[in-house]
Design an enzyme around this catalytic site. Structure first.
Site, PDB file in Angstrom:
ATOM      1  N   GLU A   1     -25.451  11.544   3.411  1.00  0.00           N
ATOM      2  CA  GLU A   1     -25.537  11.486   4.864  1.00  0.00           C
ATOM      3  C   GLU A   1     -24.159  11.481   5.527  1.00  0.00           C
ATOM      4  OE1 GLU A   1     -27.968  11.961   6.695  1.00  0.00           O
ATOM      5  OE2 GLU A   1     -29.814  11.319   5.708  1.00  0.00           O
TER       6      GLU A   1
ATOM      7  N   GLU B   1     -34.382  11.951  -2.127  1.00  0.00           N
ATOM      8  CA  GLU B   1     -35.058  10.731  -1.657  1.00  0.00           C
ATOM      9  C   GLU B   1     -36.442  11.157  -1.193  1.00  0.00           C
ATOM     10  OE1 GLU B   1     -32.854   8.496   1.338  1.00  0.00           O
ATOM     11  OE2 GLU B   1     -30.979   8.912   0.286  1.00  0.00           O
TER      12      GLU B   1
HETATM   13  C1  IPT Z   1     -31.848   7.887   4.143  1.00  0.00           C
HETATM   14  C2  IPT Z   1     -30.596   7.352   3.525  1.00  0.00           C
HETATM   15  O1  IPT Z   1     -29.972   8.324   2.737  1.00  0.00           O
HETATM   16  C3  IPT Z   1     -30.829   6.157   2.672  1.00  0.00           C
HETATM   17  O2  IPT Z   1     -29.589   5.555   2.406  1.00  0.00           O
HETATM   18  C4  IPT Z   1     -31.746   5.192   3.358  1.00  0.00           C
HETATM   19  O3  IPT Z   1     -31.147   4.755   4.545  1.00  0.00           O
HETATM   20  C5  IPT Z   1     -33.016   5.876   3.683  1.00  0.00           C
HETATM   21  O4  IPT Z   1     -32.775   6.954   4.533  1.00  0.00           O
HETATM   22  C6  IPT Z   1     -34.001   4.989   4.409  1.00  0.00           C
HETATM   23  O5  IPT Z   1     -34.185   3.768   3.812  1.00  0.00           O
HETATM   24  S1  IPT Z   1     -31.338   8.709   5.599  1.00  0.00           S
HETATM   25  C7  IPT Z   1     -32.665   8.849   6.684  1.00  0.00           C
HETATM   26  C8  IPT Z   1     -32.117   9.277   8.019  1.00  0.00           C
HETATM   27  C9  IPT Z   1     -33.656   9.827   6.233  1.00  0.00           C
END
Ligand code: IPT
Length: 999
Positions: free
Chosen positions: A426, A502
């Site tokens: 990010e 993710e």
């Molecule tokens: C995404 C992040 O990469 C991760 O660190 C964590 O914050 C997650 O979201 C949520 O828990 S970024 C998000 C804007 C999709």
């Protein structure tokens, strides 16, 4: 010193003198980065109790230094000072917790002076012994910027919290009475590029070591151990500076550094068979043990392969976290993480969002996990200013960012487990990311480069996304995603493999939708799996004013700016107890497909491993009647190779009978077949018998007239209701005014059974925002405040009928309900049945949270036994891990202690449940059809109001929800919501429950 001023669109005047912790340099004085390795050279751990004092600003620290004041206390190293009573932790996700004016930081900059007085061991080599060489000081992790002094002389400064830095002690090291002073600043220019979603926790949080580097010691070593799957040969080259000889005794190999040799017949390294060969690098001054894992990572025909085999990543994102120690994770805990992952069918880790403690990667090599090693880089907060001034794109930051890439790659380059380097997380897009990618490719062309933030994939080898919906993932799987504007880049990206770095946000109850993602991953070769967000809840152990323990999240330390419980989004609870989400994930990603066809008496077994066959597993079958095992045996399954499947016959009925000496066969009840695959022998990560995969199918349902195991015969003998103050119907008495049940089998009914559609909202119900979430709809439409109007109570000879309308205030829609109560008596046994007939009216604008009856019994019923889904909770889209069986636990055991209280603990597919008190007695509830059961000593309202589990104080009443349906869970706290098949819409519904005494 600041070498270049900040340029770029966010140009600001910064007249103030720029300090070392605010300049953009990665530091001064540290040696060039190199591989992490052990050797026979002397080392001395400096971990232990240090002197410590904390100042509110750097200037205070400076002033105190001049005054040589005291005020030292003891602090363990490694640690974060905020977890030892000095200041407090603060949690933010994206927003910077300070004004954004890079590279400047607030004057209020907690600064911790650390001091250690130490002597060298008597035999520490030094010039006086005629031993040459030098002594280095290594710091494996200090957040966020520090200055090192030894005996009053500055050795250097450093930034890059999760990266190692080594300093030469030069002539300043003494035999006795060394004073090592480390000044650590919480905030630095580095904080701008360390905006990861986690607690801000400063300190020396990884080890500090003194290293002797003998004359002629290895400065650096780079192992290149490949594997050619076509020939079955390994290739080996070890580059070292200076050069020397490498021996691999097990392979009878000796080679010079820099020499490339072919090694016939090696066993390759993979996460499934983490074969390591012990080797040794010997040069003049030092012997360095190496562990070789032969493997070759590639993208072939648009697919990631290792040793020629495509991978399916069943991964998790792992932050380093411990509920007492924060990111100062003890070795035993790292090991526990790896074992837990292996035991839950996880085969991959993304080290979100920074390189982990180096020992963690040793464990990944040893136990077998595919690793995406991620650079310590995140500039997420710049998103709020449209990424203007983003350090990832500002040339002034290039050196600092390249340093971060280099320190990671150099340190971790010898780990076979690491198959991809990730540029960070990010951080938008920009030239420095491109430069990092170029630097890495140049230094290590044999691993893939990952970065999610640049959708064009210009500088990466893998198309990676986070939280893409099932629909979009499917389109990507077909290589039919929406094109990029630039046709050249589009063509390039379309040819790349895809992962979700993710997905499935494991916040609170959930995640839902795992099965559907996995189905896509297993269908399309381009989709090579993903990494659940995330491994563990970042809840810090704390106590409330009343001394009750709880896990703290954002805001619990009084932080003015925080992101609440968004840090509690892991598959493990903070104390590393697996959450239901982890058990679900284990089931969904199991590497063996077991599909039982009870009618055909066969089971289809599919090997879903990437590399190994099924020879290491032992299969067994069992047959259960009413959840009791009546027969079991071993099942011969051929040692299928990856991707192969076979149909295997289950034993014939006769043979089952013979084998059925395990328990008395029950000819009448519902019958299931279960097939399990367990480890045949113990492995490094689990004992023999550890369950890897299972499947179940129903062979015979309960007959309509069959009430298994019950004493009540199907002969109806209804008792007639009598009107004498209360209405008595079999074992129940009712209020004649509203038809409410008052007593049931002699138990006082505190909350009469009536329709309930609401649940304490989950994190996923509340996500993604206050406007559009399903919880927002429920609150807007007052579904949490339904009114019950009694339209009539009639006794018609054999039954008591209550008609009602259940609707929200202000709503033009509702549910008409007919509750019909009937009684039965057989000998001494009585039974009360409730059938509920629901007809929606008006236009329902939103899904229902749940549908069922809620009731409360004023009795100390604490033991629950049930036949149905279990042993853990399940919801419509999180029910894969629940198997049909007979289970038992206490009311406490029925709760899932989510760090932030919410709907939990529902056991699905319950055929019957028995509740018992300490002195026997109790209640049996039978479902028509099966129902979902929750049992709590608090109300839904109390559950919804609670902020921590400790807020939930058990009352006298046992509150039960007997649900015919639930709205799914989804993963909308970050990602897609509940998929259409799991939405609960108001429709005509009938269901029933029967109340008897326990058997
Ligand atoms: C995404 C992040 O990469 C991760 O660190 C964590 O914050 C997650 O979201 C949520 O828990 S970024 C998000 C804007 C999709």
């Amino acid at each position: 010193m600041l070498r270049r001023s900040v340029i770029g669109p966010r140009r600001r005047s910064n007249p103030a003198k720029i300090t070392y912790y605010e300049d953009l340099s990665p530091g001064t004085g540290a040696l060039a980065p190199r591989a992490a390795f052990r050797s026979d050279a002397r080392t001395l751990s400096l971990n232990g109790d240090w002197d410590f004092r904390l100042f509110p600003t750097a200037a205070h620290a400076e002033a105190a230094e001049q005054a040589e004041g005291d005020g030292w206390e003891k602090l363990p190293v490694p640690s974060h000072w905020a977890l030892h009573g000095h200041g407090a932790p603060q949690y933010t996700n994206i927003r910077y917790p300070f004004p954004v004016d890079p590279p400047r930081v607030p004057t209020e900059n907690p600064t911790g002076d650390h001091r250690l007085v130490f002597d060298l061991p008597d035999d520490w080599p030094g010039p006086d012994e005629g031993a040459g060489g030098r002594t280095l000081l290594r710091f494996d992790g200090v957040e966020s910027c520090y200055r090192v002094r030894l005996n009053g002389r500055e050795l250097g400064t450093a930034k890059g919290s999760r990266l190692p830095h080594e300093f030469d002690t030069g002539p300043h090291l003494l035999r006795r009475g060394n004073v090592l002073s480390v000044r650590v600043h919480q905030w630095s220019s580095g904080s701008y590029v360390e905006d990861q979603d986690m607690w801000w926790l400063a300190g020396i949080f990884r080890g500090v070591t003194l290293l002797h580097r003998p004359e002629g010691a290895v400065r650096d070593v780079f192992v290149h151990a490949g594997y050619d799957h076509r020939t079955g040969h390994g290739t080996l080259r070890v580059d070292a500076d200076p050069g020397g000889r490498v021996t691999v005794p097990e392979l009878g190999l000796t080679l010079a550094t820099g020499e490339t040799v072919t090694v016939p017949g090696v066993q390759p390294w993979s996460a499934e068979v983490p074969r390591l060969y012990e080797a040794q690098l010997a040069i003049d001054g030092e012997r360095v043990p190496l562990r070789l894992g032969f493997r070759t990572v590639a993208v072939e025909d648009g697919v990631i392969t290792v040793n020629g085999r495509p991978l399916l990543l069943r991964g998790v994102n792992r932050h380093e976290f411990h509920p007492d120690h924060g990111r100062a994770v003890p070795y035993a805990t790292m090991r526990e993480d790896v074992l837990l992952m292996k035991r839950h069918n996880i085969n991959a880790v993304r080290t979100s969002h920074y390189p982990p403690d180096p020992a963690f990667l040793d464990l990944c090599d040893e136990f077998g996990l595919w690793v995406i090693d991620e650079a310590d880089l995140e500039t997420h907060g710049f998103t709020y200013d449209d990424w203007r001034g983003n350090p990832a794109d500002d040339p002034a930051w290039e050196e600092a960012l390249i340093d971060r890439a280099a320190r990671m790659v150099e340190r971790d380059k010898n780990h076979p487990s690491v198959i991809m380097w990730s540029l960070g997380n990010e951080s938008g897009t920009g030239r420095n990311l491109a430069a990092m990618s170029r630097w890495i490719r140049d230094r290590d062309p044999h691993r893939l480069i990952h970065y999610e933030g640049d959708r064009s994939c210009e500088h990466t080898d893998v198309y990676s996304r986070m939280y893409a919906s099932h629909e979009e993932v499917e389109a990507i799987g077909r290589r039919a995603e929406k094109p990029l504007d630039d046709p050249r880049l589009d063509a390039r990206r379309r040819a790349l493999p895809f992962i979700q770095c993710e997905y499935a946000h494991a916040m609170g109850n959930g995640p839902g939708g795992l099965t559907e993602y996995q189905r896509l991953f297993e269908t399309y070769e381009r989709l090579q799996g993903g990494f659940v967000w995330e491994w563990i809840d970042h809840g810090l152990r704390a106590r409330d004013a009343a001394g009750r323990p709880y896990f703290a999240y954002g805001g619990d330390f009084g932080e003015p700016l925080h992101d609440g419980n968004f840090c509690a989004d892991g598959l493990l609870f903070p104390d590393r107890t697996p959450s239901p989400g982890l058990l679900e994930f284990k089931k969904v990603v199991e590497p063996v497909g077991i599909c039982v066809d009870a009618a055909a008496r066969t089971v289809r077994v599919t090997n879903k491993y990437d590399v190994i066959d099924l020879a290491g597993l032992a299969f067994g079958w069992s047959r259960e009647v009413e959840g009791r095992r009546v027969a079991e045996g071993a099942l011969e399954v051929p040692p299928l190779g990856p991707g192969e499947s076979a149909e295997v016959a289950l034993p014939e009925a006769e043979r089952v009978r013979e084998a059925g000496s395990v328990a008395q066969d029950d000819a009448d009840g519902e019958e299931w077949w279960t097939v399990r695959a367990v480890l045949a022998d113990g492995t490094a990560w689990a004992p023999a018998g550890h369950e890897v995969a299972w499947g179940q199918a129903r062979a015979r349902g309960p007959a309509a007239t069959r009430t298994p195991g019950a004493r009540i015969t199907p002969v109806r003998a209804p008792s007639s209701p009598s009107l004498d103050g209360a209405i008595t119907l079999g074992p129940g008495t009712f209020d004649p005014l509203d038809g409410g049940l008052r007593t049931l089998h002699g138990l006082p009914v505190a909350v009469p059974p009536r329709l309930n559609v609401y649940r304490a909202t989950t994190d996923n119900d509340r996500g993604p925002d206050e406007e559009t979430s399903v919880a927002a709809q429920w609150h807007r439409h007052a579904v949490d405040r339904m009114r019950h109007r009694c339209d009539g109570v009639t006794v018609d000879g054999e039954s008591l009928v209550v008609t009602a309308r259940v609707a929200p205030p202000g709503g033009f829609f509702g549910l008409s309900v007919v509750y019909r109560w009937t009684g039965e008596q057989t000998g001494d046994a009585t039974r009360l049945d409730l059938s509920v007939d629901i007809t929606p009216d008006g236009e329902w604008p939103c899904p229902l949270p749940r549908l069922g009856v809620a009731m409360g019994i004023l009795a100390p019923l604490d033991w629950i036994e049930w036949y149905g889904g279990g042993p853990g909770e399940s919801y419509p889209d999180t029910r894969r891990a629940a198997r049909i069986g007979r289970w038992a636990t206490t009311v406490d055991g029925f709760q899932t202690p989510y760090v932030f209280p919410q709907e939990n603990g529902s056991r699905g597919d319950v055929r019957w449940a028995e509740l018992r008190g300490p002195d026997g007695g109790g209640l049996r509830i039978e479902g028509r059809p099966a129902f979902a059961l929750t049992a709590r000593r608090w109300t839904t309202g109390q559950l919804e109001a609670a902020r921590h589990p400790a807020d939930l104080v058990p009352g006298e009443v046992l509150h039960l929800d007997l649900d015919v349906a639930h709205h799914g869970i989804g993963t909308a706290s970050c990602g897609p919501g509940v998929l259409a098949p799991y939405e609960l819409r108001a429709t005509r519904t009938r269901f029933g429950v029967g109340f008897t005494l326990p058997n």
